[in-house]
Scaffold this motif. Structure first.
Motif, PDB file in Angstrom:
ATOM      1  N   THR A 174      90.206  10.190  -2.247  1.00 14.21           N
ATOM      2  CA  THR A 174      89.085  10.002  -1.305  1.00 14.21           C
ATOM      3  C   THR A 174      89.451  10.311   0.148  1.00 14.21           C
ATOM      4  N   PRO A 175      89.990  11.463   0.434  1.00 14.95           N
ATOM      5  CA  PRO A 175      90.346  11.780   1.820  1.00 14.95           C
ATOM      6  C   PRO A 175      89.140  12.126   2.693  1.00 14.95           C
ATOM      7  N   LEU A 176      88.032  12.574   2.077  1.00 13.70           N
ATOM      8  CA  LEU A 176      86.890  13.015   2.875  1.00 13.70           C
ATOM      9  C   LEU A 176      86.255  11.855   3.631  1.00 13.70           C
ATOM     10  N   SER A 177      86.184  10.688   3.011  1.00  7.73           N
ATOM     11  CA  SER A 177      85.646   9.506   3.690  1.00  7.73           C
ATOM     12  C   SER A 177      86.515   9.132   4.874  1.00  7.73           C
ATOM     13  N   ALA A 178      87.833   9.218   4.683  1.00 14.37           N
ATOM     14  CA  ALA A 178      88.757   8.901   5.774  1.00 14.37           C
ATOM     15  C   ALA A 178      88.568   9.872   6.938  1.00 14.37           C
ATOM     16  N   ILE A 179      88.385  11.136   6.620  1.00 12.22           N
ATOM     17  CA  ILE A 179      88.166  12.133   7.667  1.00 12.22           C
ATOM     18  C   ILE A 179      86.911  11.804   8.465  1.00 12.22           C
ATOM     19  N   LYS A 180      85.865  11.373   7.783  1.00 13.68           N
ATOM     20  CA  LYS A 180      84.625  10.999   8.467  1.00 13.68           C
ATOM     21  C   LYS A 180      84.853   9.835   9.431  1.00 13.68           C
ATOM     22  N   VAL A 181      85.644   8.858   9.015  1.00 16.35           N
ATOM     23  CA  VAL A 181      85.949   7.723   9.889  1.00 16.35           C
ATOM     24  C   VAL A 181      86.712   8.194  11.121  1.00 16.35           C
ATOM     25  N   PHE A 182      87.652   9.097  10.912  1.00 19.70           N
ATOM     26  CA  PHE A 182      88.446   9.577  12.038  1.00 19.70           C
ATOM     27  C   PHE A 182      87.644  10.510  12.951  1.00 19.70           C
ATOM     28  N   GLU A 183      86.607  11.123  12.423  1.00 19.77           N
ATOM     29  CA  GLU A 183      85.698  11.870  13.296  1.00 19.77           C
ATOM     30  C   GLU A 183      85.078  10.934  14.327  1.00 19.77           C
ATOM     31  N   ALA A 184      84.796   9.708  13.913  1.00 18.96           N
ATOM     32  CA  ALA A 184      84.253   8.717  14.850  1.00 18.96           C
ATOM     33  C   ALA A 184      85.262   8.412  15.946  1.00 18.96           C
ATOM     34  N   PHE A 185      86.515   8.191  15.573  1.00 19.28           N
ATOM     35  CA  PHE A 185      87.552   7.911  16.579  1.00 19.28           C
ATOM     36  C   PHE A 185      87.713   9.085  17.545  1.00 19.28           C
ATOM     37  N   HIS A 186      87.641  10.291  16.996  1.00 18.41           N
ATOM     38  CA  HIS A 186      87.799  11.483  17.828  1.00 18.41           C
ATOM     39  C   HIS A 186      86.623  11.632  18.791  1.00 18.41           C
TER      40      HIS A 186
END
Length: 475
Positions: A174-186
């Protein structure tokens, strides 16, 4: 993509990881596959960020968290769809998970401003004694696939609130969900290096985390077996650890309980996320005088649950995460049937129109016994075995036999009985007439081999803090 030092980057090796939709078995994306070198770069980035981040006022750290929560709230629909596509849970469940994930961020944005020290009465007039609370340092977090958003924010939010930069290794499924969360941080401008994401090889990425002396804290959610290994691997550098590990939750229904309420609670606990949760019901103990009625009502409700792709309307049971999970469920049911259990509903692999995924019928077993494999091993699937008991003393002893001690549930109208159960059950979480006790403001964690430390509530931020005693002589 990986997120290191405030930038989206490819893996050093150039390798990629396939992401598979468990409902269709189709490859839906490819992401960077990190190794130990990528992990080291992320740790170095977090180490550089530590001093300036911890020196920021708590109010400023909190503002980044609040902005990230707002961003996720605005993008909840697309994030929920991503969760469903890569791990299978129904989209409405995914939205519920994301709301919980946001609650954790909101909660710790406030807790950042409540990290209080102490003044201790001195034994000498010329001394002043104090206890300071300081961030432990670079934190490495390893998160599971079954709650790919909430398990990240439950770790990242308190770490960042406390002043600790983080390196996250999400589950490879499930890396895609993690990427979405980090898009928020970015997008909210989190300073570079404060949060880093490295998806990829568990042995190489996590191996670097446990070996690297710059990492001061390891936090992990997953199996007890892997948790023990991480603890051993972290011992050489004496890291602080917190572990939320396996569970095998008993669900106890007394004769005086509201049966309809207990049945609904059992369905909510057991079949959420197709039974793939660490605190879901594993053993349903029902008083012998009401076991038959309970079984009929439970199987009647379970047989109505719609199975299918989580993106479809009305679906309650999505696919299992992979073939291994699928086969484990089948093996547990076969063993139970061979040892005398009766299948009240389900009991076999499910066929879903126009889907090719790992679907299994939600199953209720009557007449389960303690000798069955399902009684001791965590099934992690949609199977509810029903056992019978006679006395509260008997059922407590049987409920506590497991090496696990994460969550337990009890249904009764008797207040004295409720207090007896909450005190005698050897579990970190006890739900009395409540099948879903998890909330951002309360501690979450287990006893025995189900873990060390707590996540959630004001207790959760303490896991990322160290206490420093100061004795000041003013004479």
């Amino acid at each position: 993509m990986l997120y290191i030092d405030g930038q989206w980057v490819q893996a050093v090796s150039g390798e990629e990881l396939e992401v598979i939709n468990p409902a269709t078995k189709e490859v839906i994306s490819k992401v960077a596959r990190a190794n130990g070198e990528d992990s080291k770069l992320a740790i170095e980035s977090a180490e550089r960020a530590f001093k300036p981040w911890k020196q920021k006022p708590a109010k400023e750290r909190a503002s980044y968290l609040k902005d990230a929560a707002a961003y996720l709230r605005e993008h909840i629909d697309s994030l929920a769809e991503t969760v469903t596509k890569e791990m299978g849970k129904p989209v409405n469940e995914a939205k519920g998970e994301i709301n919980l994930a946001i609650d954790y961020i909101d909660w710790y944005a406030e807790e950042a401003k409540r990290v209080y020290g102490e003044t201790i009465p001195a034994s000498h007039k010329d001394k002043r004694l104090m206890v300071l609370k300081e961030p432990v340092g670079v934190t490495a977090a390893v998160t599971p696939w079954n709650f790919p958003v909430a398990m990240i924010t439950r770790k990242v939010a308190p770490a960042l609130a406390a002043g600790c930069p983080v390196v996250i290794k999400p589950a490879s499924a499930t890396p895609l969900s993690a990427i979405k969360v980090f898009e928020a941080f970015h997008e909210v401008g989190l300073p570079k290096g404060v949060a880093n994401l490295v998806s990829g090889s568990a042995s190489k990425v996590v191996g670097e985390m446990t070996r690297n002396p710059a990492v001061k804290k390891i936090t992990f959610t997953g199996s007890t077996e892997v948790g023990k290994k991480l603890m051993r691997d972290s011992a050489d550098t004496v890291k602080k650890v917190s572990m939320e590990l396996g569970g095998h939750a008993p669900f106890i229904v007394f004769e005086d309980a509201d049966i309809d309420k207990a049945v609904k609670g059992a369905v909510a606990s057991k079949f959420r996320n197709a039974g793939q949760t660490c605190i879901c019901t594993n053993r349903i103990y029902v008083h012998e005088n009401i076991a038959e009625e309970f079984g009929k009502k439970l199987s009647g409700m379970v047989s109505q649950l719609k199975i299918g792709n989580g993106l479809e309307d009305g679906v309650a049971i999505g696919p299992l995460i992979d073939e291994g999970a699928y086969e484990k469920v089948d093996e547990h049911i076969s063993d139970a049937k061979e040892k005398g259990a009766k299948v009240l509903c389900g009991g076999k692999k499910a066929s879903v129109d126009n889907q090719n995924g790992w679907f299994y019928e939600p199953t209720v077993l009557q007449g389960a016994t303690d000798e069955m494999v399902i009684s001791t091993e965590e099934t992690f699937g949609p199977v509810a075995p029903i056992y019978t008991f006679t006395t509260k003393e008997e059922v407590v002893e049987r409920a506590n036999h497991s090496e696990y001690g994460l969550a337990a549930y009890c249904y009764t109208k008797d207040l004295n009985q409720a207090y007896f159960m909450m005190e005698e059950l050897e579990y970190g979480i006890v739900g009395i007439n409540d099948p879903i006790p998890t909330t951002a403001q309360a501690p979450f964690g287990g006893l025995k081999e189900s873990g060390i430390g707590r996540e959630g509530g004001h207790h959760g931020i303490d896991e990322y803090l160290e206490e420093k005693f100061v004795s000041l002589n003013i004479g």
